[in-house]
Design a protein around this motif. Structure first.
Motif, mmCIF file in Angstrom:
data_model
loop_
_atom_site.group_PDB
_atom_site.id
_atom_site.type_symbol
_atom_site.label_atom_id
_atom_site.label_comp_id
_atom_site.label_asym_id
_atom_site.label_seq_id
_atom_site.Cartn_x
_atom_site.Cartn_y
_atom_site.Cartn_z
ATOM 1 N N TYR A 143 52.008 18.869 -18.999
ATOM 2 C CA TYR A 143 51.332 19.401 -17.814
ATOM 3 C C TYR A 143 50.346 20.490 -18.204
ATOM 4 C CZ TYR A 143 50.668 21.005 -13.040
ATOM 5 O OH TYR A 143 50.124 21.339 -11.843
ATOM 6 N N SER B 181 48.891 20.820 -20.972
ATOM 7 C CA SER B 181 47.795 20.374 -21.831
ATOM 8 C C SER B 181 46.530 20.047 -21.041
ATOM 9 C CB SER B 181 48.229 19.146 -22.633
ATOM 10 O OG SER B 181 48.221 17.997 -21.806
ATOM 11 N N ARG B 182 46.690 19.861 -19.719
ATOM 12 C CA ARG B 182 45.520 19.465 -18.928
ATOM 13 C C ARG B 182 44.441 20.547 -18.945
ATOM 14 N NH1 ARG B 182 48.390 22.419 -15.999
ATOM 15 N NH2 ARG B 182 47.715 23.480 -14.082
ATOM 16 N N LEU B 183 44.869 21.802 -19.057
ATOM 17 C CA LEU B 183 43.905 22.898 -19.010
ATOM 18 C C LEU B 183 42.870 22.759 -20.114
ATOM 19 C CD1 LEU B 183 46.348 25.856 -18.319
ATOM 20 C CD2 LEU B 183 44.760 24.841 -16.711
ATOM 21 N N ASP B 184 43.358 22.684 -21.332
ATOM 22 C CA ASP B 184 42.425 22.564 -22.437
ATOM 23 C C ASP B 184 41.741 21.213 -22.457
ATOM 24 O OD1 ASP B 184 44.443 24.514 -24.748
ATOM 25 O OD2 ASP B 184 42.812 25.087 -23.394
ATOM 26 N N TYR B 185 42.458 20.235 -21.980
ATOM 27 C CA TYR B 185 41.910 18.885 -22.077
ATOM 28 C C TYR B 185 40.680 18.707 -21.208
ATOM 29 C CZ TYR B 185 41.775 13.825 -22.132
ATOM 30 O OH TYR B 185 41.391 12.524 -22.285
ATOM 31 N N PHE B 186 40.744 19.223 -19.976
ATOM 32 C CA PHE B 186 39.689 18.901 -19.030
ATOM 33 C C PHE B 186 38.530 19.888 -18.990
ATOM 34 C CE2 PHE B 186 40.999 15.051 -17.426
ATOM 35 C CZ PHE B 186 42.340 15.058 -17.118
ATOM 36 N N GLN B 187 38.732 21.076 -19.532
ATOM 37 C CA GLN B 187 37.630 22.041 -19.430
ATOM 38 C C GLN B 187 36.321 21.504 -20.016
ATOM 39 O OE1 GLN B 187 38.415 23.858 -17.238
ATOM 40 N NE2 GLN B 187 39.708 25.610 -17.712
ATOM 41 N N PRO B 188 36.347 20.874 -21.204
ATOM 42 C CA PRO B 188 35.074 20.351 -21.711
ATOM 43 C C PRO B 188 34.424 19.361 -20.740
ATOM 44 C CG PRO B 188 36.768 20.168 -23.388
ATOM 45 C CD PRO B 188 37.449 20.617 -22.155
#
Lengths: 253, 675
Positions: free
Chosen positions: A187, A189-196
């Motif tokens: 859950y 991991s979504r932060l770093d995953y989607f920012q780009p």
């Protein structure tokens, strides 16, 4: 009382403590919501880009149809204006395609990939549930034998039941532990995953609209009388309409 | 006043002598009289107009304003023009000799204005008459109107309103006649003569033009109305007359197509019509395309991906959501509204305006066919009926109307289209500007805003590559959560077999078949699901580790390793062994009894026997399943942990350790198992 029919299935004692269950529900719940949102976002993003492409295509059609009208051949001013418009529209369409490609690559694809983890997660949760059911069932069985009169065969069965129970319980606890560890990590991991992706999305807009501003800015300079307000334009339209209506051949209504 | 002038003149003429001069004088006199008549009638005309416009009109207030507008039309404009005309006319009176010439010039000056102002009045006169007729049908209203008129203009008599309203028409047609009279009495070599001539023809032209204008207006209003008729109404319209018209036209057209009769080639009109068709096409296409564009814009605006924020509380995700939401609410909304108002609406008006001319062109073609047929008839017969003459005239009116106005129409439409397109371009620019401003604001807050685009793209690509690996690892982790082990039910009789195997091989070597195994080769075993086997070797002779050599207790052979599951055996025995810490060869079959079993028991553990055991020697002791035992020693004299020295039922002896288990709950002593 061996004649009382004993329902196998539900153990008497609570085998999984309430707090553990609650934690699990909460973590899994968050992930289920995230799954839904990811799916919706992906779908909407796709539909939005499709509509964007359609809009651009219909803009190109505007100038294309104008260009093919014989009026343009005869009227030089009209021809030059429509040609300039056509060039602008085609260039904008190309930039739009590029923008959409970028969005596809940096937003829609990652969304898809993120979403593809959920089936595995859901399967894992199902298996934990299965293990829990088995655990419950066997626990109930043990309890059933424990309550019976302790004869030899009963004791043997009891022992056997306990032996059956042990691996299943351990299996469940292992699964539970593993999921309780991994779910929050996933859950988070979504932060770093989607920012780009979102950064890319904003930048793509900036790139596209910069081009659009330049192209149509130049075109406006070339064609229009800049600085007219909307009221002025409306009045011009009214004036033109009145001129037309003044002609007898135009029906008045 | 007229009498006064005449008296003067007769006195003067009396002083002249000679016949020639007498006739000249008579002409001069008549001329002067005619001029005076002109002025005097103008005065009374204007007076009457003013009565109508102010006194009568104001008393007819009970009639609706629309009716009054139709009745009196632009009478106020007429009054203005004629007032000035009269004023100038009266000024000429002071310039005796010049007067006639000045009068002529005055008419020429006022020619244009008179035409403009009277043609409007004349064109709406018929409608005014219709209105007067409807009033006549209502006796109450009629009496009222009559009363007013009689009070103001007694000489109007019983014809009332119609008498008054026709006056301007009478006046404008009288001008040429009045001028003609003056001309007749003017000496041809007078300087005024040519001027007067021109004035006469000018006023005649004015009247012709007024008639032409009136006819065009009539024809136009008859045929431009795009009637919304239902099919039933259309069918009802068909009667013998219309049918015969249509069939005649059709045959005319066919004759033309067949080349039997020449078609009236009107290059000028055809060119005009062609241009009109292109203009129509342009407008229609543009309107449809803009409609499609607006539709797509609408669709685009109904998707709101920014509403799914994925529960990310800060950073670019939030930036994007805010940006998208603001853009939809402001920039795009404004764009859409402006587009609708400044591009779409005008296009709709244009499309509607096309209908009138389209109808007229169609009608003209129909009338043309009639006209051509009548031309033929005229050639053959020499005359046509009154109605046929009217039909010819209608065609000519339509034709001239279209020829006169289509060029202007085409030009206006093209100009307007140009304007619309320019507006469209400006709207796009404004949209881009608004969006860019807002988006640049968002971008400035992004972490990598200073990074140029190509470098950024590389960054994103790399980041996505890394994170997709991370995702993959998550996926694998979740996939490792295996299905729970299926506890296989023991087959009947297998318990005993399991014991036998257990005692021979030990617990770590027992496996259970998870599904039916059917052996194919000669050395392969066929086992039912649940069968317990003991592992002999975990690979076959060729080194294949997925094929294991097992012992079923009766047979030995190969089975696929994937179908075997470690059979969970009593762990406490393992625990015991672990506690002891020895790992000797489990294939010991007989215990080595110690010479004197000393009660060196470190712990008294409450243990029960799981399986029955038959003692085979005096060193061993028999067990019954479920029997409580006391472990005296957890190994035999040789230290082999496979055997335990126990005391049961007062007897001591060795039993296989694997047959023992710790009691989990209190056990009742003193029970007896049925053997």
């Amino acid at each position: 009382m061996s004649w009382i029919p004993f329902k196998i299935g539900q153990p008497k004692k609570q085998i999984v403590p309430k707090t553990v269950e609650r934690d699990f529900e909460r973590e899994y719940g968050k992930l289920q919501q995230l799954e839904e949102q990811t799916r919706k976002l992906q779908k909407d993003m796709k539909k939005s880009t499709d509509a964007d492409l359609a809009m651009s295509k219909s803009a190109v059609k505007i100038s294309l149809d104008l260009l093919s009208n014989p009026l343009c051949e005869q009227d030089q001013d009209l021809l030059s204006m429509v040609t300039a418009l056509d060039t602008a529209m085609k260039r904008m369409d190309a930039f739009n395609q590029e923008k959409v490609n970028q969005i596809q690559k940096t937003v829609i694809e990652p969304l898809k990939k993120f979403g593809s983890v959920f089936p595995s997660l859901n399967m894992a949760v199902k298996r934990r549930e299965q293990a829990l059911q088995d655990y419950r069932r066997l626990q109930a069985k043990v309890e059933k034998y424990e309550e019976k009169e302790k004869t030899g065969p009963v004791l043997a069965k009891l022992h056997q039941a306990r032996e059956e129970l042990r691996p299943v319980r351990e299996d469940f606890e292992a699964k539970n532990r593993q999921l309780l560890e991994e779910m929050p990590r996933f859950y988070g991991s979504r932060l770093d995953y989607f920012q780009p992706s979102f950064e890319s999305l904003i930048r793509a807009q900036v790139v596209y609209y910069s081009e659009m501003h330049k192209i149509f800015g130049d075109l406006t300079q070339q064609l229009d009388q800049p600085g007219h307000s909307d009221e002025q334009r409306e009045r011009e339209n009214e004036a033109k309409l009145s001129e037309l209506r003044a002609l007898s051949i135009v029906a008045d209504d | 006043m007229a009498k006064h002038g005449a008296d003067e003149l007769s006195c003067r003429s009396g002083s002249l002598d000679g016949e020639g001069r007498a006739s000249e004088d008579r002409s001069l006199l008549r001329q002067r009289l005619a001029v005076q008549e002109l002025i005097d009638t103008e005065v009374s005309y204007l007076h009457m107009l003013q009565l109508c416009a102010s006194d009568i009109r104001s008393r007819l207030q009970q009639l609706p304003q629309g009716d009054l507008d139709v009745l009196f039309s632009n009478i106020d404009d007429i009054i203005k023009v004629n007032s000035r005309f009269l004023h100038d006319l009266q000024e000429t009176a002071s310039k005796k000799e010049e007067q006639v010439r000045l009068v002529g010039n005055l008419f020429l000056e006022f020619q244009e204005e008179l035409e403009q102002v009277y043609k409007v009045y004349c064109a709406s006169y018929d409608q005014a008459l219709l209105l007067v007729d409807t009033y006549r049908k209502e006796p109450e209203l009629q009496r009222h109107i009559q009363g007013i008129i009689e009070a103001v203009v007694p000489q109007a008599g019983s014809s009332g309103l119609s008498f008054l309203l026709v006056i301007p028409l009478q006046r404008i047609t009288r001008y040429p006649l009045l001028l003609q009279k003056i001309l007749e009495n003017t000496v041809p070599d007078a300087s005024a003569y040519p001027v007067l001539q021109r004035a006469v023809s000018a006023l005649q032209d004015v009247n012709t033009n007024i008639n032409e204008y009136k006819m065009r207006k009539e024809v136009a209003s008859k045929y431009t109305k795009v009637e919304q008729l239902t099919l039933r109404e259309r069918l009802a319209r068909i009667n013998t007359h219309t049918l015969s018209k249509k069939t005649t036209r059709l045959s005319q057209l066919l004759k033309q197509e067949a080349g039997l009769i020449p078609r009236t080639e009107d290059k000028e009109f055809d060119d005009l019509e062609e241009r009109f068709q292109w203009v129509s096409l342009c407008v229609t296409e543009l309107k449809n395309n803009v409609a499609a564009y607006l539709d797509n814009l609408q669709t685009f605006l109904c998707f709101r991906p920014h509403e799914y924020s994925l529960d990310i509380p800060e950073g670019p995700a939030v930036q994007y959501c805010n940006l998208a939401r603001d853009l939809q609410l402001e920039a795009f909304l404004t764009f859409k509204q402006r587009l609708e108002g400044l591009v779409w609406q005008p296009l709709c008006s244009l499309a509607k305006a096309l209908l009138g001319p389209q109808n007229l062109i169609k009608k003209r073609l129909d009338k043309l066919l009639d006209f051509e047929r009548l031309e033929e008839k005229l050639l053959e017969v020499g005359s046509v009926t009154y109605q046929e003459e009217a039909a010819r005239h209608t065609y000519q009116a339509l034709n001239s109307l279209l020829v006169a106005e289509l060029p202007q129409f085409n030009q206006l439409v093209v100009q307007w289209l140009g304007q619309i397109l320019r507006t469209f371009v400006t709207l796009q620019r404004d949209l881009a500007k608004q969006v860019l401003q807002r988006a640049e604001g968002s971008m400035a807050q992004l972490p990598h805003h200073h990074v140029p685009e190509p470098a950024f793209r590389k960054l994103v690509e790399d980041a996505l590559g890394r994170t997709s690996n991370q995702l993959r690892s998550f996926q694998e982790t979740f996939e490792k959560v295996l299905p729970p082990p299926t506890t296989q039910p023991l087959l009947p009789g297998s318990e005993r077999q399991a014991q036998a195997l257990l005692s021979r091989y030990g617990p770590g070597k027992l496996y259970q078949a998870t599904s039916n195994i059917s052996g194919t080769g000669t050395l392969d075993l066929t086992l039912p699901r649940g069968q317990i086997v003991a592992l002999l070797q975990n690979k076959d002779t060729k080194g294949n580790s997925s094929r294991w050599l097992v012992d079923t207790g009766g047979h030995r052979g190969y089975v696929p390793a994937g179908k075997l599951q470690l059979y969970h055996v009593v762990p406490s025995a393992e625990e015991l062994r672990r506690q002891v810490g020895l790992n000797k060869d489990p294939r010991c079959l007989t215990p080595e009894p110690s010479p004197a079993p000393a009660p060196s028991i470190p712990t008294v553990n409450q243990v029960i026997a799981v399986y029955p055991f038959v003692a085979r020697s005096s060193h061993e002791v028999s067990l019954q399943a479920g029997q409580p035992v006391t472990i005296l020693e957890a190994q035999d004299k040789k230290g082999n942990p496979e055997w335990s020295l126990v005391e049961v039922n007062g007897q001591r002896g060795y039993v296989p350790s694997g047959f023992l288990a710790r009691a989990q709950s209190p056990v009742l002593w003193g029970w007896n198992l049925p053997s």
